[in-house]
Structure formats: C-alpha cells, structure tokens
Design a protein around this motif. Sequence first.
Motif, short mmCIF file in Angstrom:
data_model
loop_
_atom_site.label_atom_id
_atom_site.label_comp_id
_atom_site.label_asym_id
_atom_site.label_seq_id
_atom_site.Cartn_x
_atom_site.Cartn_y
_atom_site.Cartn_z
N THR A 10 5.41 -10.20 1.59
CA THR A 10 4.15 -9.47 1.49
C THR A 10 3.33 -9.48 2.78
OG1 THR A 10 3.17 -11.45 0.53
CG2 THR A 10 3.87 -9.76 -1.02
N GLN A 11 3.78 -10.27 3.79
CA GLN A 11 2.93 -10.40 5.00
C GLN A 11 2.65 -9.06 5.65
OE1 GLN A 11 5.88 -11.83 4.20
NE2 GLN A 11 6.66 -12.45 6.22
N ARG A 12 3.73 -8.28 5.89
CA ARG A 12 3.53 -7.02 6.61
C ARG A 12 2.64 -6.06 5.83
NH1 ARG A 12 9.57 -6.59 8.56
NH2 ARG A 12 9.53 -8.31 7.09
N LEU A 13 2.88 -6.02 4.52
CA LEU A 13 2.04 -5.17 3.67
C LEU A 13 0.58 -5.57 3.80
CD1 LEU A 13 3.99 -5.12 0.27
CD2 LEU A 13 3.39 -3.12 1.64
N LYS A 14 0.35 -6.88 3.69
CA LYS A 14 -1.04 -7.36 3.70
C LYS A 14 -1.71 -7.09 5.04
CE LYS A 14 -0.76 -10.87 0.09
NZ LYS A 14 -0.26 -12.23 -0.14
N LYS A 15 -0.93 -7.23 6.11
CA LYS A 15 -1.49 -6.99 7.44
C LYS A 15 -2.04 -5.55 7.53
CE LYS A 15 0.99 -6.06 11.07
NZ LYS A 15 2.25 -6.15 11.78
N HIS A 16 -1.24 -4.60 7.06
CA HIS A 16 -1.68 -3.20 7.13
C HIS A 16 -2.84 -2.93 6.17
CE1 HIS A 16 1.44 -2.07 9.87
NE2 HIS A 16 2.43 -2.45 9.05
N LEU A 17 -2.78 -3.54 4.99
CA LEU A 17 -3.89 -3.34 4.04
C LEU A 17 -5.19 -3.87 4.64
CD1 LEU A 17 -2.20 -4.40 0.65
CD2 LEU A 17 -2.96 -2.09 1.28
N ASN A 18 -5.08 -5.06 5.25
CA ASN A 18 -6.29 -5.66 5.85
C ASN A 18 -6.84 -4.81 6.99
OD1 ASN A 18 -6.21 -7.71 4.03
ND2 ASN A 18 -5.08 -9.12 5.38
N ALA A 19 -5.94 -4.04 7.61
CA ALA A 19 -6.40 -3.16 8.69
C ALA A 19 -6.97 -1.85 8.13
CB ALA A 19 -5.24 -2.88 9.65
#
Length: 599
Positions: free
Chosen positions: A118-127
């Motif tokens: 989920t890291q990559r997903l979360k990174k983009h969501l947070n952006a």
Amino acid sequence: MALIVQKYGGTSVGSVERIQAVADRVSKTIQIGNSVVVVVSAMGKTTDGLVKLAHDISKNPNRREMDMLLSTGEQVTIALLSMALQEIGQPAISMTGAQVGIVTEAHHSRARILHIETQRLKKHLNAGKVVVVAGFQGISSTEDLEITTLGRGGSDTSAVALAAALKADVCEIYTDVPGILTTDPRIVPEAQLMTEITSDEMLELASLGAKVLHPRAVEIARNYGVPLVVRSSWTDQPGTYVTSPQGRERELVNLELARPVDAIEFDLDQGKVSLLRIPDRPGVAARLFNEIADQDVDVDLIIQSIHEGNSNDIAFTVNMPILNRAEAVASAIAPALRNHVDADEAEVLVEKNTAKVSIAGAGMIGRPGVAAKMFQTLADAGVNIQMISTSEVKVSCVVDAEDCDRSISALCNAFEINSSHTAIVNTSPETPGVRGVALDMNQARLAIRQVADKPGMAAKLFGLLAEKNISIDMIIQSQRCRLVNGEARRDIAFTVAKIDAVNAQEKLTQVAREMGWGEVILDNDIAKVSIVGSGMVGHPGIAAKMFTALAAEKINIQMIATSEIKVSCVVSQNEGVKALQVIHAAFELAGNEKFVVPA
Ligand code: ADP
Ligand code: ASP
Ligand code: MG
C-alpha cells in the motif's frame, strides 16, 4: 475525510463520454472531502474481444500469454480515465496491478490475491491524487513480476481487496443496474431493487449465477468486514448494501487464502425420510412438500435425483420431534404416487438416528479441496456419508448419529478448530424467506452409476476432481441401494461448470473402470434455478412453493438440493428462463417498475 474505493465496470467505462462521466463523479467525491482510489474494468466488451483474438490464433492459448493479453484491456481504461480526470483539473495517476504491488498466487487466469502493497498508493493519495488502478490483474511476486489475472469478472475482487488492504471506509461498485435486484433484470424486467442483503446471501446468489458481483469479492468483504455497496453509474440512488458480520481482525496476508473453515457445527437431533421410486413427472415434489408444509413440518435438507428406470428418489431431513408426523405424511401420499413406468409403488424409508455435521466458513469458493478434505477426514474416521449438502459457506454431511462425535473430533483436528457447536441459525421474523432468485445456464450434470456404498467413496471422487481444481455442487447420492456382486451400490449425481465437464467425465470414467463401477453420464442440457434467503429456516412451505410454481408450468424437476439458505432445482436447459420467471413471480418479488438495462 473518508477513503473510498470506487470500481467502475465495463459498461460504465464503455465509451469516451462514459469515461468522462466517471471522471465527473470521482471529482465530485473528492470535492466533498474524500480520498478516492478508482478501480476500472476494460472498456465495454474488450475482454471478450481479446479472448476471441487469442482463439483465432490458437485452440488452446498459452495461459501466461493469455494473461499478458487480457491484462491490456484494463490498462487502456486506467490511462484514459486519468487523462479525463486531469482534463477537469483533478490530479490523477494510473497504475497497473504490478505497479501497485497486487501480489497473487502464480496461477495464470485464476490467481488469488495474497497481499497488496500500500505504500505507493498511499504516497500518491497523500499528494492529493486520485489513483486509478487496473482491475482484474496482479503479479505473481515482486521478484518474478509475472502478470496474472484473477478470473473473469475479477475487477470486483480487485476493488474489495484494495479496500481491505487500505482499510477504506467503503467500497462502492458502480455498474449498469441500480444495485442488487431480486433477479437478473435482463430476464425479469420487474425485478426489484434491494436496499440491503447479507454477505452470506450474496455469496450464494453470486455463485448461483447472479453476475452482478464476483463471488470472491463478497468473500473478502465478509471476511474483512469491508463495507460494500453496489450502485448505478448513471444515477445518484443509494444502491444496495452488502452487510457483513462484525469480523475479527484478520491479517492482511494471504488475503484470499485465509483459513477456509472457521467452525465445525452439528445437529444431533435429526431424522431422515426417503421416498424411493417415485415417478419422474412434474408436480410430484410439489405435492409431497405441500402436504408436509400443511402439517407445519419444517424440513431441513432436501435432495432428489433421477435414477435408472426413470423414477426418482426424494429424501429429506427433519428434527426428531416431528419425524413421526413427516413419516405419516410421506406414507399417506406414497400409494398415490404409483409409478406408471414400471408400476412399482413408491416405498418409504425412515432413519431415526441421523446427525448433520458441517464445516462452515467463507473461504471455500473455488477451492474444491476443502470439501474433499472433509470427505477424506470422515472416510479416515470410518464414517459413511448418507447425504451431502453444499453451499458457499458450508458443507454438511448427514451421518449415522452414532458417528457424530467421532466425525466432529476428526473434523476439528483436520481443520485446526478448537471446539464445535450446535448449528444455530439466527433469523428474525422480518428476514425475508426468499431474498433473490438466480439462474445458472453454465452448469452440466454428471452421474456415476453404481458406486460402492462405503466410507471413502465421496472422498475418492471429489478428491480426484479437486486435484484438477474442479468444483462440484448439488451432490446427490441415491437413497435406493442395490446389490452388485454382493456389494451395496448407489448412484451419485452432481453438477459442475460446463467448461470442466468433459475433463471431469474423463477423469471419473477412468476411476469408475478401475473400481468396477457403472457408467459416467454427462448431460450438458440443464439449467440450475435457485432461491436464496436466510429467512427460509423456520418457514415451512418455501421449498413447496418453488416446486409448485414449476409444476404449474409443467416443468419437470430433475434434481433438488438444498442448504439452510437456498433451494436449487435442475431443469432442462430450454426451460431455465421460464423457470426463473415463474419462481420469481410465485414469491411475489416483482415490482411495478420495469428496469431497462442500458446497452
Ligand atoms: P460490470 O461490467 O459493471 O461488472 P456485470 O455485467 O459484470 O457488470 O454485472 C452487472 C449485470 O449483472 C447486470 O447488467 C445484470 O444483467 C446482471 N445481474 C444478474 N443478476 C443480477 C441481480 N440479482 N441483480 C442485479 N444485476 C444482476
Ligand atoms: N475485464 C474483465 C472481464 O471482462 C474483468 C472485469 O470486468 O471484472 O472479465
Ligand atoms: Mg462484473
């Protein structure tokens, strides 16, 4: 701020205009303060088109290359939807299954999801971006990066799995109907929308032919307690909620391989009534079960299958205190059911001391090895199985009451369960008896004549099929027994998916020859109609009503099998649609409005 996973199916993204409409809906969801992960299918009938291309080149396309091909469909949609979002000023990024890190088993064309990074997903969501993920696909491992697909209709499963992994607040499935209806509106336009349905009921409906949700998506929602809703892509109606029991915290590893069995249940207080050699003509089951319902006798399991000589056996189980009443009804009606074929009279057999033992849990879909393991465990304990009932969340076997304790402890051992409990079915009087009706035209029936009647036979048969990953349903052993060379023999019939039928027949014919059993007969010309509802228990007469509706149309029932929350009948293929329609009408499920499913 809520985290929402939205999934849009093929029709909902079938054209540029529809993709733009999806972008609008996603952007509105963001504007009211949510984060959104979008999962999409291939546009329209793209996947069917790709399958056809492959078959134009090869009769039996390589499965790895097939996954490579089919996964491209979703890739087109993610890029286009991201562009459409960016075009209206909404930051978005598309990701393939591999880019997200949706790790599956290394099985091409029907992989199960193991875990999701989920890291990559979360990174983009947070952006502040919308992440648009390709449904239906994953990778075999982060080292091998082999592209896998999840099986047709699998984008629903991608979406719910992502929602579970991200602990999203809700997973919304957007499709071309307003939600889950009492049956397929393409066959019965008067089908009515439900506001909610339990995940157990939906698991049955989905597996019995209602393709509005992929059964494995429902399984994950149930096991992880993911709030799930099915809604229309074209309107703002609230849609249908799929409710799940408050789940225990489960680890987010082996997502779709979670322990398949979480309970062993039993009911010691059962008796069995069988009617042998009753005529194979419309109306017989209806007559019998109407009389039984008139006596207020609540029947538990029912099975019926046709046998040599064109006569049927029907058997059913009831709770002990009402066994006498059930027997009286059966005996009273038997003489009237004279079989015109061979002029034999129906015969009634009563078994006083039977018990029902069950394995229960939502992890059995597409895993035929689980039922096979149950049968093998009982065989190893020397227990003979008299009746089998399968559902998506339970496999039950009727055994001799004497064998009950032994069965339970063997099953607890085999499935690593600490304790067993008596089957409890909690229904409130408001629970509808029948929630929905489904039709499956993609089933075939296999019958094996003269299988030896001793422990281990079901284990042998279904173990063999499980090795080939062939799932079976509606398993019916004949009640009538005949002696061949001094050995008791019974017929066994069951249904399998049409695509597995020839394979299964070949495999079984080989064993039958080795074991000295009879023929293995395949019938592709069948349809399976089913009613589903958790309120069936404690409502005598529901099965009778279904059989009566079929009898009124002179539709002959070839096979009957039930579980606590469903009744399925096999009829001939050309009567399938009619059967669905008359059953839907009989339970007064039709509304005043007609649904027109957009092309
Ligand atoms: P999507 O492409 O959005 O995944 P599907 O075609 O897979 O859509 O599923 C939606 C279709 O499921 C509907 O168009 C309808 O014909 C069919 N369907 C079958 N049974 C039901 C049911 N009980 N309720 C709603 N739709 C159903
Ligand atoms: N595109 C895939 C299919 O048509 C997956 C899906 O739509 O759910 O089966
Ligand atoms: Mg679908």
